[in-house]
Structures are given as structure tokens and as C-alpha cells.
Scaffold this motif. Structure first.
Motif, mmCIF file in Angstrom:
data_model
loop_
_atom_site.group_PDB
_atom_site.id
_atom_site.type_symbol
_atom_site.label_atom_id
_atom_site.label_comp_id
_atom_site.label_asym_id
_atom_site.label_seq_id
_atom_site.Cartn_x
_atom_site.Cartn_y
_atom_site.Cartn_z
ATOM 1 N N CYS A 1 15.132 56.645 40.308
ATOM 2 C CA CYS A 1 15.364 55.257 39.890
ATOM 3 C C CYS A 1 15.052 54.272 40.995
ATOM 4 O O CYS A 1 14.538 53.206 40.746
ATOM 5 C CB CYS A 1 16.799 55.047 39.484
ATOM 6 S SG CYS A 1 17.324 56.198 38.268
ATOM 7 N N GLU A 2 15.438 54.615 42.207
ATOM 8 C CA GLU A 2 15.217 53.671 43.293
ATOM 9 C C GLU A 2 14.074 54.130 44.190
ATOM 10 O O GLU A 2 13.849 53.581 45.259
ATOM 11 C CB GLU A 2 16.505 53.441 44.076
ATOM 12 C CG GLU A 2 17.555 52.664 43.264
ATOM 13 C CD GLU A 2 17.136 51.216 42.978
ATOM 14 O OE1 GLU A 2 16.459 50.608 43.806
ATOM 15 O OE2 GLU A 2 17.493 50.709 41.895
ATOM 16 N N SER B 1 24.394 43.643 27.820
ATOM 17 C CA SER B 1 23.508 44.323 28.760
ATOM 18 C C SER B 1 24.294 45.401 29.488
ATOM 19 O O SER B 1 25.508 45.381 29.513
ATOM 20 C CB SER B 1 22.944 43.326 29.763
ATOM 21 O OG SER B 1 22.172 42.382 29.079
ATOM 22 N N ARG B 2 23.545 46.321 30.080
ATOM 23 C CA ARG B 2 24.228 47.457 30.711
ATOM 24 C C ARG B 2 24.686 47.108 32.122
ATOM 25 O O ARG B 2 23.898 46.688 32.955
ATOM 26 C CB ARG B 2 23.269 48.643 30.755
ATOM 27 C CG ARG B 2 23.810 49.859 31.472
ATOM 28 C CD ARG B 2 22.925 51.050 31.159
ATOM 29 N NE ARG B 2 23.115 52.147 32.080
ATOM 30 C CZ ARG B 2 22.324 53.217 32.115
ATOM 31 N NH1 ARG B 2 21.297 53.316 31.284
ATOM 32 N NH2 ARG B 2 22.549 54.176 32.968
ATOM 33 N N LEU C 1 26.028 48.312 35.742
ATOM 34 C CA LEU C 1 25.682 49.502 36.502
ATOM 35 C C LEU C 1 26.793 49.932 37.461
ATOM 36 O O LEU C 1 27.130 51.100 37.555
ATOM 37 C CB LEU C 1 24.417 49.181 37.307
ATOM 38 C CG LEU C 1 23.574 50.313 37.814
ATOM 39 C CD1 LEU C 1 23.200 51.232 36.671
ATOM 40 C CD2 LEU C 1 22.313 49.743 38.454
ATOM 41 N N LEU D 1 9.740 42.424 44.884
ATOM 42 C CA LEU D 1 10.360 43.406 44.000
ATOM 43 C C LEU D 1 9.550 44.683 43.839
ATOM 44 O O LEU D 1 10.075 45.786 43.818
ATOM 45 C CB LEU D 1 10.591 42.739 42.633
ATOM 46 C CG LEU D 1 11.112 43.611 41.503
ATOM 47 C CD1 LEU D 1 12.465 44.185 41.854
ATOM 48 C CD2 LEU D 1 11.184 42.807 40.213
ATOM 49 N N GLY D 2 8.222 44.525 43.733
ATOM 50 C CA GLY D 2 7.401 45.696 43.436
ATOM 51 C C GLY D 2 7.064 46.552 44.640
ATOM 52 O O GLY D 2 6.368 47.555 44.515
ATOM 53 N N ASN E 1 22.086 46.536 35.056
ATOM 54 C CA ASN E 1 21.064 47.590 35.169
ATOM 55 C C ASN E 1 19.653 47.108 35.490
ATOM 56 O O ASN E 1 18.878 47.811 36.104
ATOM 57 C CB ASN E 1 21.039 48.385 33.866
ATOM 58 C CG ASN E 1 20.154 49.606 33.966
ATOM 59 O OD1 ASN E 1 20.154 50.296 34.972
ATOM 60 N ND2 ASN E 1 19.373 49.862 32.939
ATOM 61 N N HIS E 2 19.296 45.928 35.039
ATOM 62 C CA HIS E 2 17.990 45.404 35.444
ATOM 63 C C HIS E 2 18.093 43.894 35.585
ATOM 64 O O HIS E 2 19.119 43.301 35.266
ATOM 65 C CB HIS E 2 16.870 45.832 34.488
ATOM 66 C CG HIS E 2 16.911 45.200 33.134
ATOM 67 N ND1 HIS E 2 17.624 45.714 32.085
ATOM 68 C CD2 HIS E 2 16.317 44.080 32.662
ATOM 69 C CE1 HIS E 2 17.457 44.944 31.015
ATOM 70 N NE2 HIS E 2 16.670 43.949 31.338
ATOM 71 N N ARG E 3 17.022 43.286 36.052
ATOM 72 C CA ARG E 3 17.059 41.853 36.277
ATOM 73 C C ARG E 3 17.031 41.093 34.972
ATOM 74 O O ARG E 3 16.043 41.178 34.240
ATOM 75 C CB ARG E 3 15.852 41.427 37.098
ATOM 76 C CG ARG E 3 15.961 41.781 38.527
ATOM 77 C CD ARG E 3 14.832 41.116 39.263
ATOM 78 N NE ARG E 3 14.988 41.345 40.684
ATOM 79 C CZ ARG E 3 14.319 40.657 41.607
ATOM 80 N NH1 ARG E 3 13.458 39.730 41.239
ATOM 81 N NH2 ARG E 3 14.508 40.908 42.865
ATOM 82 N N MET F 1 21.397 54.397 43.733
ATOM 83 C CA MET F 1 21.791 53.051 43.325
ATOM 84 C C MET F 1 21.144 52.625 42.015
ATOM 85 O O MET F 1 21.316 51.511 41.569
ATOM 86 C CB MET F 1 21.477 52.050 44.434
ATOM 87 C CG MET F 1 22.371 52.275 45.636
ATOM 88 S SD MET F 1 22.129 51.062 46.913
ATOM 89 C CE MET F 1 22.961 49.641 46.235
ATOM 90 N N GLY F 2 20.386 53.524 41.404
ATOM 91 C CA GLY F 2 19.709 53.183 40.158
ATOM 92 C C GLY F 2 20.559 53.489 38.945
ATOM 93 O O GLY F 2 21.745 53.788 39.064
ATOM 94 N N PRO F 3 19.940 53.419 37.777
ATOM 95 C CA PRO F 3 20.681 53.591 36.529
ATOM 96 C C PRO F 3 21.508 54.875 36.447
ATOM 97 O O PRO F 3 22.575 54.878 35.859
ATOM 98 C CB PRO F 3 19.580 53.586 35.471
ATOM 99 C CG PRO F 3 18.511 52.753 36.061
ATOM 100 C CD PRO F 3 18.556 53.023 37.542
ATOM 101 N N THR G 1 16.256 45.805 42.117
ATOM 102 C CA THR G 1 16.011 46.032 40.696
ATOM 103 C C THR G 1 17.129 45.527 39.797
ATOM 104 O O THR G 1 17.057 45.670 38.590
ATOM 105 C CB THR G 1 15.864 47.539 40.463
ATOM 106 O OG1 THR G 1 16.952 48.175 41.126
ATOM 107 C CG2 THR G 1 14.565 48.057 41.021
ATOM 108 N N VAL G 2 18.170 44.963 40.366
ATOM 109 C CA VAL G 2 19.332 44.585 39.554
ATOM 110 C C VAL G 2 19.578 43.083 39.636
ATOM 111 O O VAL G 2 18.888 42.369 40.362
ATOM 112 C CB VAL G 2 20.609 45.324 40.041
ATOM 113 C CG1 VAL G 2 20.411 46.822 39.958
ATOM 114 C CG2 VAL G 2 20.995 44.905 41.446
#
Ligand SMILES: Cc1cc2nc3c(=O)[nH]c(=O)nc-3n(C[C@H](O)[C@H](O)[C@H](O)COP(=O)(O)OP(=O)(O)OC[C@H]3O[C@@H](n4cnc5c(N)ncnc54)[C@H](O)[C@@H]3O)c2cc1C
Ligand code: SF4
Ligand code: SF4
Ligand code: SF4
Lengths: 411, 520
Positions: B413-414, B298-299, B301, B393-394, B232-234, B444-446, B257-258
Motif C-alpha cells: 500500500c505504501e 468514506s473509509r 484508516l 504525491l506520486g 483511506n485516500h485523499r 500505514m496503508g489501507p 496518500t491520505v
């Protein structure tokens, strides 16, 4: 910045299921389209943050009121994620002089106190305030406190006892915080009298700032330094078995919980000792009442209705609204809790030139209800909220202990 | 329709070939059976190899990767994030390998430098603290779709035609010469015939099928299937490799983001087999745990699989264990091998070496045509990468910041805005939501499409791109595809998300009873 706790904060973003509850409760995003809201700047934007400053300036609109964290049903540490991101942004970009100044109430307090009449006159002067707004960015209409001539510390020498050697009566430690020391010394006096009324000795050790304004302005290392120093001076009392009570909702919360969580000071032994004994004063008095120790017999009637605003930080204490419980004990007093979440000021947020309008918009539901009540005063636990509400409504605002003080016939 | 060069396959290799040929002045057409990047290129791990992985087992690939890595950082900067990479010796690895690794790097032109363990842990605090050695390399992460669109745009600017949803059903022969193809146009629902002076088979793991169609049997491309799981995240910001001979689940790649753990390698029955075995999911999560303690908590995705094109020429070598087959590129000269003119197959390789593969096959074509023309792809940046600044990333958050609050967010999310969806629909009428996902990262996000799918379908309907039934169909189709990648990893917090998504779609929208047939 990576350490287990930061992990627990950042890692909590994995809990988010996008339910949007936090967004519906955030007072800032309700007031301005400039702030995209807690879900966005918290668990969502955090996934886009890596090394280097956060790319989203709109994050700075978050007032750190903490409501989002409290309402999230999944345990996402939203406000904490925001605070850490803001701090990293601040560390990266440099912090404006204004934020450095308002983050150090002891500094302003010490500068103003000896020349209180002059300082107060200047602080009320429009031209001066316009100049201050231009020079340092404190909004010209933002509520500023009134300096007291002598600090509470300097008036209270007699109450300085060493830890562990109380007199005949049980003793509590009073943590007054900066506001009650430099500005609202009368609140401090009233708190001491009300505590003494319960048969308690009150000890007032030397104490500095808790560092909260530094923390909320992103000055973490300086904030840690302040916390360490303050915890160091209170810890001997805590270890000797004295409870510590505070009239400052936010500074009390800082010592209870926030410094450990946000500043990552879980390992500080002094702070842990202090946290375990830290009470909000209303929480403390309400607990005494539950134990049958509160002198309700001495309360005299006050025939009036007062609007009461529970400040955001009170939620962080997780103790309900003890001020309401206490005020209900006063015969004839009809406290009415304001139906709104936040007055908008959130510590130093509402002082800032660019945030002032948003802070006023956030607080409007509170102000409206206070004005409409027609009451002669309103009640709120937190000092900056009181100043802000009083300034916005023209109705004086007092700490809940002021109502007890009055009802006890103490003046 | 006619052209000088026809390219079969819209993956990285095919797009690289069509751009290269167009830049050298040939009129070029590319056909892809579905959308660009729907083959292995859109299902890979996301690593721009430094070459470190192959220094001991496959040195030629190592050197190729190292050289192409440097080139892609220049020409495809927009698709590359300079994460850097680490090779670490975990307690599960043979400590003796590290020195072989270093020697191999030095010998085969792969830059690597040992860093103190403390330094590696400072940089990546979640990394297993029990690692004994760490080496820094020039790994990066690369977005294959950005790379594809860049190549496609550039190819078009040089006059090429790119035809997605054109499924090659037959290869035209004119005696000993391949003369083009027949293809099913799955948007226009008709058969088209494309004549070409030269045909290049860049169908990746399907290349053997195309060679068969051309009457050149025995080109065996073994599908080496691997699964990957995006978290779910880095959990790390640097590519982390186990310092060992290549094995399963030994790379963790931060991308967008992953971060993605992968991968396995088993011979699949067909190139189209995308199933995800549950024991492999567990194997990957365990592998993650070796690199990052707590990984399992961790989650997760999304899981997916793809198949490597592993080339064996049946005439040269027999079938083998896929893990140990070469990752090197394979150029098959059908004139020399089968006596067939105007037809070359390029397969094998890596995404990292796609440009080199294109250069190699277009050079070979020029030679066969007696018309060698110089290749310019190593020097000329792709559109969007002219400034040479890598992706960071940002950047999506930064872009959103600029348009907020005027542009509605469709995928929160994305960070996909309504204006971008509308622009995509305008430039490609009739696209489906999975096309949108590949171009704009929709869903593609959470929430994995829980909150954006119905918004996107609604917008396509509102702007007149999809009528009512079509919008319903788009919605169901997308949900169905997302679900395939969620279902194998359903547990913990992902389960909670799936439940709320399910409640939205079943409880609130009752999608099951939409008047369209759900996809099988
Ligand atoms: C699990 C896994 C992880 C990987 N990780 C990495 C990595 O981290 N880094 C790296 O560099 N490489 C990696 N690779 C390798 C890399 O992904 C592939 O080598 C590369 O994507 C192959 O690209 P391609 O264009 O040759 O093939 P593809 O992308 O598969 O393109 C072939 C295209 O041909 C089309 N096609 C097939 N039949 C027809 C037909 N009849 N008519 C028209 N079109 C047709 C297909 O639809 C497909 O789009 C990985 C591979 C796998 C499987
Ligand atoms: S801390 Fe307060 S202002 Fe900030 S996002 Fe949360 S609810 Fe909104
Ligand atoms: S309330 Fe909690 S779970 Fe819901 S959207 Fe906000 S952060 Fe996510
Ligand atoms: S959480 Fe969602 S994003 Fe996500 S996939 Fe989502 S809207 Fe799109």
C-alpha cells in the motif's frame, strides 16, 4: 475530471481489502512481470494519483479486459479506475498517431473498402507490414482483418425502415458495429438471416462507430462524440419499442453500460434509451428460446466438435454464455468451452508493437486448446478475438451465429 | 562522554536545536528517550501553517508561521508538498469572520486572496457546495519524519551525535550550573552520564518534567491533547480550513496518500496519555462532514492523538482552557528566572516554527556564553532538499516504477521495497517495526499492516537482524500498536479489513500462540 461518477469509481478503492483475488485472475500480470497487476495499478496506485499525469507507466500494460472488476468480491471498480487513469495520462502526454489510427476503425475501414483487394494484399505483405510497424507501431504479425469490397451498409439499403412502423412481423434493429460493416460483412449477413429465420423483420439504420476503440486508447472527448452520434441515430428506434441486437460483444457492451460508466454519460437521454434495449445477439436468441420462440425445429444436425472461447467483454454483459446454450440446441454439435480467461488481444491492445508479445503470451492457453482440439474451426463472439485466435492458431474462427446459420441450412 | 551542548528531546525542536548548534561550530549531543519523532512531532496533523489560522486569535504566531513557512519550503523542500490551502466559510461558520480574517492577514503578513466559490469547487469538487466564501493561502503539508531525518543527517554531518533510546533520568547540577544529565540507555541497558557545558531542554510537552529535574520548578507545560483521523485516500488535494476562530475538527489536511481531519483540544492528565475518546471520534467525523458531504461514508484508516506543549509559567498566569492558550514559542531563561546557569528551556510553538525556536534558543545560549555566533539554518537546505523541489504525491509510485519488478514489495500500500528495509536494518541494527514505519511508512496503508507486518518480520529474520523469538516479538509489538489506532474507528469497510487481517494473523499464523509474551 471530477464528477459524481468518477467519485464512485475512485471512491470504490475504499472497498479494497487487499485480498489479491483480482491479481490471481488478471491475464496480463500472469503473462508478464512488466505488469504489476490490478490491485497494484488500481486501488493501490490510485491513492498516489493527484493532479497531473499518473507516474506509473506500467499502467499502460493493462489491456482493459475488465476481468478484475468482475472477480473483485468487494466491488472495487478496478478496470474503470485503470481506464480513467490511462485516459488522463494520455490526455497529458499526447496520444501516439498509431493509437489515433487504430482507435478509428471507421477511418481505416473507409480508406480500405473501395480498394479492398489492393488493401488486403498490402496488409498481407511482409515488407509493407514491417514498414507499418516501424512507422506507426502496429506489430507486423498482429492479426488485421480483411476488407470486404462493399460495406454491409451499402448492401443493405432495403432494410432501412423508419422506426415504429414495422410491417406485419415484429421488427428488431441490428447494430452491426464497424467490424461487421467493413470487414466481416458475412457475419452481418448471417446474423440478419438467422434473425429473419425467427420471423423477425430486421431494420438496419445508418450507424457509425460506438467510440469504444477511442475510449480504450484514452481519447475520451472524441469517444463521447461518437457515442452521442450513434445513440442519436438508434434512440428513435429504441423509443418506438424496438429491441437492438448486436453481433459485436464489445460495441454492444459499450452502448449497454460502458459509455455510461466510463465516459460518464449517465445523463444522456438517447444513450439511456438505447442501453435499455440493447442485447447481445446470442443473449437475445437465448431469451427467445426461453420464451419458446426460437425455431429449434428447423435446426439440422452438425456432427462436429468446436472449441468455444467466451470473450472477456461477454462477462461485462452479465448474461452467462448464451452462445454455448444456443450451440447445444444444434443436434450433433459438441461445443467445448475453452478453459482460459482471455485471448490477449483485448480490442486494439494486441495490435501494438510493444504489446504484441504480451498479448500472445496471454492468449497461449486459448491457442493451445484450439490447436489441440483438431477442430476445423473455433467459435468466439468477439471479432478482434476471432482474428487474433485465427492468426495465432491457423484455425478459422467464426461468430456463434455462423453455427446456427449452418444448422438452419442457410449456406 | 562530554560536549559543549546537550539537547534533551528528539522532536522537531530538539533536532532543529542540535543541528543549529552543530552548524555554529559547537560540539553537540542529542538524547531522546525513545525513537526520534515518537513524541508530539510524530503525532501531529501534518500542516505547514500559512499563518492564516492565527491572524485573529494569535497574531504573533501568525506572522511567525508565515515567515517560517517560506523558509521551510526552501530548506526542507523534500518534506513539503505544495498542496496550497483554502479557508472556506461553511454554513456553520459566522459569515462576519471572513472580513476580519482578510484584514488580519493583511495586517500580519499572511498572504491570502479571495477566490470565487465556483473556482474553489472546481479545484476541490468534493468540498461542501454550500460554502459562501473561499480564500487561498500558502498552506502546505509537511512530513515531520522526513524533516527530522533531514535535520538529523545534517546535524551528524556537522559533527553532532544523536542518541535515540536514551532516557534522561536526572539532571546534573554543579552548584548554580546545570552540568549535563544521566540517562538510561535502553538499547545497551546501562546508565550513561553525559557532561555538557550547556544543556537545552527541548522535551516538548515533557519540558516541565525536565525543568523539575534541573531544580527549576513551576514550568508548566499543559498537554493540550488532540485526536486526528486519517481517511483511506485523499478526499481533497488542498488543505481545507474553516474560516472561523480556531475550533475543533476544522482542518482537513491531504498528506501522502491520505487526508487527515483534526483536531480536538482537551487538557490531558499527563503528557503520556494517548487514549482516544469515542465521542471525539464521532465529533471529528461530523466535522469532516461539514467540509466534505459524505465524509462519514468514506473509509477511516487510523486514529491517533498527540499533545501540544502549551506553556504557562505558573509565576505569570494560571491554568486556562487549552484551546485559547497561545501557540507561540516559549523560551525560558533559567538564569534570569531561577538563577541557574547553563540551562535553557524551549517549548510551546508549532512544528511550523521549529527552526525559529531552535534559532531563538541557540542565540540565547550564545549570549549567555558571551559567544554569539550567527545562525545559518534559514539559508542552508537540509540534505535531500538541495534541489529545492518539493515532494509530490506520486513520487513513491514513480520510484517503485523504476525498480519494478526486481525489488520485492514488502508494504504494497505504501510501496516499501525489500531493499529499503534491508538498508534501514543495516544502518540501524536492532530496529523495531515501528521504527521502520516512521522511516519508511511500513503498514500505514489501507491494510494497516495486515499484509506487510509478517513479511517485514520475516525479512529481518532472514537477513540475520532478528533471531526467531525477536522476530516474533517485533511482529506482536507492531500489531499491538497498530490495533490501538484502528480499534476506536472500527466500522464499515475498515471493519472488513480488520477481519481479514485478523484472519491472517489468528487463523493462518496463530500469532496468539507464538512463544513470546504479547505486549500488555
Ligand atoms: C494534535 C496536534 C496537532 C498538531 N498539528 C500541527 C500542525 O498541523 N502543524 C504544526 O506546525 N504544528 C502542529 N502541532 C504542534 C506540533 O506538533 C508541536 O508543536 C511540535 O511537534 C513539538 O515538537 P517538539 O520537538 O517541541 O516536541 P516533541 O516532538 O514532543 O519532542 C519532545 C521529545 O522529548 C522526548 N522526551 C521527553 N522526556 C524525555 C526524557 N526524560 N529523556 C529524553 N527525552 C525525553 C520525547 O520522547 C519527545 O520525543 C500539533 C500538535 C498536536 C498535539
Ligand atoms: S482490466 Fe484486465 S488486464 Fe487490466 S488489470 Fe484488469 S484483469 Fe488485468
Ligand atoms: S479483488 Fe478487489 S478487494 Fe481483492 S485485492 Fe483486488 S481490488 Fe482489492
Ligand atoms: S496494505 Fe499493505 S501495506 Fe498495507 S499496510 Fe499494506 S502491505 Fe502494508
Amino acid at each position: 475530471m471530477a464528477h459524481p461518477l468518477h467519485d464512485a469509481v475512485r471512491g470504490s478503492l475504499d472497498n479494497c481489502v487487499k485480498c489479491t483475488i483480482c491479481e490471481t485472475y488478471c491475464p496480463v500480470s500472469a503473462a508478464t512481470p512488466l505488469f504489476p497487476g490490478p490491485k497494484y495499478v488500481g486501488p493501490q496506485a490510485e491513492r498516489f494519483r493527484g493532479e497531473g499525469p499518473s507516474p506509473d507507466d506500467s499502467l499502460t500494460w493493462c489491456s482493459s479486459c475488465g476481468i478484475c472488476t468482475h472477480v473483485c468480491p468487494q466491488g472495487v471498480k478496478i478496470a474503470e479506475i485503470n481506464s480513467i487513469a490511462k485516459a488522463e495520462m494520455a490526455a497529458e502526454r499526447g496520444i501516439p498517431l498509431r493509437d489515433r489510427l487504430i482507435a478509428r476503425p471507421t477511418l481505416a475501414g473507409r480508406l480500405g473498402a473501395p480498394v479492398a483487394p489492393l488493401a488486403n494484399r498490402l496488409a498481407r505483405n511482409r515488407l509493407v507490414r514491417a514498414a507499418v510497424e516501424r512507422a506507426v507501431g502496429v506489430h507486423r504479425r498482429a492479426a488485421l482483418p480483411t476488407w470486404a469490397g462493399r460495406t454491409f451498409q451499402s448492401r443493405t439499403r432495403l432494410r432501412r425502415q423508419p422506426p415504429g412502423r414495422p410491417g406485419e412481423r415484429p421488427a428488431v434493429v441490428y447494430f452491426h458495429g464497424c467490424a461487421a460493416n467493413y470487414y466481416e460483412t458475412h457475419t452481418a449477413e448471417m446474423a440478419v438471416r438467422v434473425l429473419e429465420m425467427q420471423g423477425l423483420d430486421v431494420i438496419v439504420p445508418r450507424q457509425g462507430c460506438c467510440g469504444l476503440p477511442l475510449q480504450s486508447n484514452g481519447l475520451y472527448p472524441a469517444a463521447r462524440h461518437y457515442v452521442r452520434r450513434l445513440a442519436g441515430s438508434l434512440a428513435p428506434y429504441a423509443r418506438a419499442g424496438h429491441d437492438i441486437v448486436s453481433t459485436s460483444t464489445s460495441c454492444g457492451l459499450m452502448l449497454k453500460r460502458e459509455a455510461r460508466e466510463i465516459l460518464d454519460m449517465e445523463d444522456d437521454d438517447d444513450l439511456r434509451a438505447v442501453s435499455g434495449r440493447m442485447y447481445d445477439i446470442c443473449e437475445y436468441l437465448a431469451l427467445m428460446h426461453e420464451r419458446g420462440e426460437l425455431r429449434t425445429d428447423l435446426l439440422t444436425p452438425l456432427d462436429m466438435e468446436v472449441p468455444y472461447h467466451a470473450p472477456c467483454q461477454l462477462r461485462g454483459h452479465g448474461v452467462g454464455t448464451p452462445a454455448m446454450d444456443l450451440m447445444r440446441l444444434i443436434p450433433g454439435l459438441r461445443p467445448r468451452q475453452v478453459d482460459a480467461v482471455c485471448c490477449g488481444v483485448a480490442g486494439t491492445y494486441g495490435l501494438k508493437r510493444e504489446k504484441y508479445d504480451v498479448a500472445m503470451a496471454v492468449g497461449e492457453p486459448v491457442f493451445g486448446q484450439v490447436r489441440e482440439s483438431g477442430a476445423e474451426l473455433s467459435v468466439c463472439d468477439s471479432e478482434t478475438c476471432r482474428w487474433h485466435i485465427a492468426e495465432a492458431t491457423g484455425v478459422p474462427s467464426v461468430h456463434p451465429v455462423a453455427m446456427l446459420h449452418r444448422s438452419y441450412g442457410l449456406g | 562522554m562530554g560536549c559543549d551542548v546537550l539537547v534533551i528531546g528528539g522532536g522537531a525542536t530538539g533536532l532543529g536545536v542540535v543541528r543549529d548548534a552543530a552548524m555554529r561550530g559547537w560540539s553537540a549531543v542529542l538524547v531522546e528517550r525513545v525513537d526520534l519523532g515518537q513524541g508530539t512531532t510524530g503525532r501531529f496533523h501534518g500542516l505547514l501553517h500559512s499563518g492564516g489560522r492565527y491572524v485573529v486569535s494569535d497574531p504573533r504566531s501568525a506572522t511567525e508561521c508565515a515567515e517560517e513557512n517560506a523558509i521551510l519550503r526552501r530548506i526542507a523542500a523534500d518534506a513539503v508538498e505544495d498542496t496550497g490551502g483554502l479557508f472556506v466559510t461553511t454554513p456553520a461558520d459566522d459569515p462576519a469572520y471572513a472580513d476580519r480574517f482578510l484584514a488580519g492577514c493583511a495586517e500580519h503578513g499572511v498572504a491570502a486572496e479571495e477566490v470565487p466559490v465556483a473556482e474553489a469547487l472546481r479545484r476541490e469538487p468534493r468540498l461542501n457546495p454550500a460554502i459562501s466564501r473561499a480564500f487561498e493561502v500558502a498552506d502546505a503539508s509537511i512530513d515531520s519524519w522526513t524533516l527530522l531525518w533531514g535535520n538529523a543527517r545534517s546535524a551528524r554531518e556537522h559533527g553532532a551525535r544523536i542518541l535515540p533510546y536514551h532516557w534522561v533520568t536526572g539532571v546534573l547540577r554543579d552548584g548554580d550550573r546545570v552540568a549535563g544529565v544521566t540517562a538510561q540507555d535502553n538499547r545497551g541497558h546501562r546508565e550513561v552520564r553525559i557532561e555538557a557545558g550547556f544543556t537545552i531542554n527541548a522535551a516538548g510537552v515533557w519540558a516541565g518534567q525536565l525543568a523539575d529535574m534541573a531544580g527549576c520548578p513551576g514550568v508548566t507545560v499543559v498537554p493540550g491533547k488532540g485526536i486526528m483521523i486519517a481517511m483511506n485516500h485523499r478526499l481533497v488535494g488542498t488543505v481545507i480550513n474553516r474560516c472561523e476562530l480556531p475550533g475543533d475538527g476544522d482542518i482537513l489536511v491531504p498528506i501522502h496518500t491520505v487526508c487527515v481531519i483534526g483536531t480536538t483540544d482537551v487538557k490531558a492528565p499527563t503528557p503520556d496519555d494517548l487514549s482516544i475518546a469515542r465521542d471525539q471520534v464521532q465529533e471529528m467525523l461530523d466535522a469532516g462532514e461539514v467540509l466534505v458531504p459524505g465524509f462519514r461514508e468514506s473509509r477511516a484508516l487510523h486514529a491517533w492523538s498527540g499533545s501540544r506543549p502549551l506553556f504557562t509559567d505558573e509565576r505569570a498566569d494560571g491554568a486556562q482552557d487549552t484551546r485559547h492558550m497561545s501557540r507561540g514559542l516559549a523560551l525560558v531563561d533559567h538564569l534570569e528566572r531561577d538563577g541557574v546557569e547553563g540551562f535553557l528551556t524551549i517549548t510551546g510553538g508549532k512544528l511550523t516554527t521549529y527552526r525559529l525556536m531552535a534559532e531563538t534558543v541557540v542565540d540565547a545560549m550564545g549570549e549567555q556564553l558571551g559567544d554569539p555566533r550567527p545562525c545559518r539554518t534559514a539559508a542552508e537546505p537540509l540534505p535531500g532538499s538541495e534541489d529545492g523541489r518539493p515532494y509530490w504525491l506520486g513520487s513513491r509510485l514513480r520510484r517503485q516504477e523504476e525498480v519494478m519488478p526486481d525489488d520485492q514489495l514488502i508494504c504494497e500500500c505504501e510501496l516499501m521495497q525489500r531493499s529499503r528495509l534491508e538498508a534501514a536494518a543495516a544502518s540501524r541494527p536492532g530496529l523495531n517495526l515501528d521504527d521502520v514505519r516512521r522511516v519508511l511508512r511500513l503498514g500505514m496503508g489501507p491494510c494497516q499492516g495486515g499484509f506487510c507486518t509478517y513479511r517485514a518480520a520475516g525479512v529481518l529474520h532472514a537477513i540475520g537482524d532478528a533471531d526467531g523469538p525477536r522476530a516474533d516479538e517485533l511482529l506482536l509489538q507492531f500489531l499491538h500498536h497498530r490495533w490501538l489506532g484502528i480499534e476506536p474507528i472500527l466500522a464499515g469497510r475498515g471493519m472488513r479489513q480488520a477481519c481479514i487481517d485478523d484472519w491472517i494473523f489468528q487463523g493462518a499464523l496463530d500469532v496468539e500462540h507464538l512463544p513470546v509474551t504479547p505486549p500488555a
